[in-house]
Design an enzyme around this catalytic site. Structure first.
Site, mmCIF file in Angstrom:
data_model
loop_
_atom_site.group_PDB
_atom_site.id
_atom_site.type_symbol
_atom_site.label_atom_id
_atom_site.label_comp_id
_atom_site.label_asym_id
_atom_site.label_seq_id
_atom_site.Cartn_x
_atom_site.Cartn_y
_atom_site.Cartn_z
ATOM 1 N N LYS A 198 0.974 -1.167 -0.014
ATOM 2 C CA LYS A 198 0.172 -0.158 0.090
ATOM 3 C C LYS A 198 0.980 1.201 -0.052
ATOM 4 C CE LYS A 198 -4.112 -1.916 2.119
ATOM 5 N NZ LYS A 198 -3.717 -3.208 1.995
ATOM 6 N N GLU A 218 -3.635 6.780 8.381
ATOM 7 C CA GLU A 218 -4.426 7.428 7.609
ATOM 8 C C GLU A 218 -5.502 8.052 8.291
ATOM 9 O OE1 GLU A 218 -4.364 5.246 3.144
ATOM 10 O OE2 GLU A 218 -6.096 4.874 4.646
ATOM 11 N N HIS A 244 -14.632 -6.487 6.987
ATOM 12 C CA HIS A 244 -13.968 -5.586 6.236
ATOM 13 C C HIS A 244 -13.988 -6.412 4.886
ATOM 14 C CE1 HIS A 244 -12.653 -2.457 8.790
ATOM 15 N NE2 HIS A 244 -12.399 -3.272 9.706
ATOM 16 N N ARG A 288 -5.571 -8.527 -10.190
ATOM 17 C CA ARG A 288 -6.035 -9.798 -10.521
ATOM 18 C C ARG A 288 -7.640 -9.505 -10.768
ATOM 19 N NH1 ARG A 288 -9.569 -10.134 -6.044
ATOM 20 N NH2 ARG A 288 -8.582 -9.681 -3.980
#
Length: 500
Positions: free
Chosen positions: A118, A202, A237, A294
């Site tokens: 990330k 974040e 999630h 993908r």
């Protein structure tokens, strides 16, 4: 340009079967691989050839990259399609496939590597003026400095694993006093799950929507997007329900997000099918989240609204062919909804359930698509993801697709295990979903396990009353028979007495 004549599908279940079907339509021979738990699986039966990899655990079967490559050499395979999960985002495996002289049906190892982190992904897209969630640009090494940055951003903040996904290595921090403890937990979980303890922070968007853009690129530098998918209904999630297009995006925001997604793909010289994920706040401001290099589980809804077979496009790109359409030739036609049918008990915190599919009857009719890998009588293995099927409905409008989904869920007959179908129906009928005004906290805000306890309707109550009367009359008749064949004072029936 290379031509794929024989394709090995390095996966299992519904996605393996999905790839095999598209390959067959292209006249390509297929090879399935399987574990001992999947010996009788549908993808094994549908492929032209099938090879046993090993025992049920993934580490002893589906993750054996070197063995899979050896099978390809033995059987004269040209290419490997990794599906999703397992080896699909493993840059080292993609590199080995290429070095073995085989075609990897997916992006380059370099693109997988960049977008697999990330932090590396954020660094790659930063120069393209793509909106990013405020946070740290590198992994946290100085806790004190990270706490200062968190204070600048403003709580709540999110600590995230750089190599992570699916909610692992992720912690929400509401107060500065919780920062260090939650960071240690995130690092430990990330190290355990991914072998990489790097984490970053974040700003936590409190009521986000999860909206992603499907992209497709060729090896000649052409990249297009195939519009968005709304993926906000999630548990742990992880997505449960997806639809395309989103009910809330304006044409202007859709175009802006599409252009941003294409730029993300350009940032890593991407080719093949991929998905750029964004979080969207209450004001419909969007921020880059990550890129999945993908095919996604939810790709069928995009196929339904665009008429594009993404697996066939993946194969064409892998063969070196240019994209057969330009951006301005793509249109959204109608609306599609997908629900993931998991072997889980939504009344018990969505815990996985295992057992035999005693009844398994798929819904049918116009606008219904079922991608699955099971049949009645088969067992749900404990070793893999508990998804049984993807149920997709399509309609000219969102409302038609929604009502068709309710009808399809009613027709879907599964017994022997608990599934998420009752929950999915509840979502389809909930005012928040009907209005389109929901976010990733749908379950937290709108779902209670007791909501699944259905009240019998008038018709079912009448049927139950008739059945009860029938049983009562039958019992009375049986008692009269017993009085005739078994006179008072004697044990057993007349037949038994004579038999002695």
């Amino acid at each position: 340009m290379p031509e794929i004549k024989k394709l090995l599908v390095a996966n299992r279940g519904e996605i393996a079967l999905r790839v095999i079907r598209s390959a067959k339509e292209l006249g390509i021979k297929t090879v399935a691989v399987y574990s001992e738990a999947d010996r009788n699986a549908l993808h094994v039966r549908q492929a032209d050839e099938a090879v046993l990899l090993g025992p049920p655990p993934s580490s002893e079967s589906y993750l054996l990259g070197n063995k899979i490559i050896s099978v390809c050499k033995e059987l004269g395979v040209d290419a490997i399609h990794p599906g999703y999960g397992f080896l699909s985002e493993n840059a080292a495996f993609a590199q080995k496939v290429t070095e073995a002289g085989l075609i990897f049906v997916g992006p380059s190892p370099e693109a997988i590597d960049i977008m697999g982190s990330k932090l590396a992904a954020k660094a790659a897209v930063a120069k393209y003026n793509i909106p990013l969630v405020p946070g740290t640009e590198t992994a946290i090494t100085d806790v004190a400095a990270a706490k200062e940055r968190a204070a600048e951003i403003g709580y709540p903040i999110l600590i995230k694993a750089s190599a992570g996904g699916g909610g692992k290595g992720m912690r929400i921090v509401e107060e500065p006093s919780d920062f260090e403890d939650q960071m240690q937990r995130a690092v430990s979980e990330a190290q355990s799950a991914f072998g990489d303890g790097a984490v970053f922070i974040e700003k936590f968007i409190t009521s986000p929507r999860h909206i992603e853009i499907q992209v497709l690129g060729d090896q000649h530098g052409n990249i297009v997007h195939l519009f968005e998918r709304e993926c906000s209904v999630q548990r742990r999630h992880q997505k449960v329900i997806e639809e395309a297009p989103s009910a809330v995006l304006t044409p202007e925001i859709r175009e802006a997000m599409g252009k941003s997604a294409v730029m993300v793909a350009k940032a890593c010289n991407y080719y093949g099918a991929g998905t750029v994920e964004f979080i969207v706040d209450e004001q419909l401001n969007y921020y880059f989240l990550e890129m999945n290099t993908r095919l996604q589980v939810e790709h069928p809804v995009t196929e339904q609204i665009t008429g594009v077979d993404l697996v066939k496009e993946q194969i064409a790109v892998a063969e070196g062919k240019p994209l057969r359409f330009k951006q301005n030739e793509l249109r959204i036609q109608g609306h599609a909804i997908e629900v993931r049918v998991y072997a889980e008990d939504p009344a018990n915190n969505f815990l996985p359930d295992i057992g035999k599919l005693q009844t398994y009857q798929r819904p049918q009719g116009p606008g219904i698509r079922v991608d699955d890998g099971f049949e009645q009588g088969m067992d749900i293995p404990i070793y893999y993801d508990p998804m049984i099927a993807k149920l997709v409905t399509y309609g000219d409008t969102r409302e038609e697709a929604r009502l068709r989904m309710i009808r399809a869920i009613e027709e879907y007959q599964i017994t022997g295990i608990e599934t998420t179908l009752p929950f999915c129906r509840l979502v389809m009928e909930h005012p928040a979903f009907i209005s389109g005004q929901f976010d990733t906290k749908f379950i937290e805000k709108h779902f209670k396990p007791e909501d699944l306890q259905t009240v019998p309707n008038e018709e079912s109550q009448q049927i139950a009353a008739v059945f009860a009367t029938f049983l009562q009359e039958k019992n009375q008749q049986q008692q009269k028979v017993n009085e005739v064949v078994s006179p008072s004072g004697k044990n057993g029936s007349a037949w038994k007495n004579r038999a002695r």
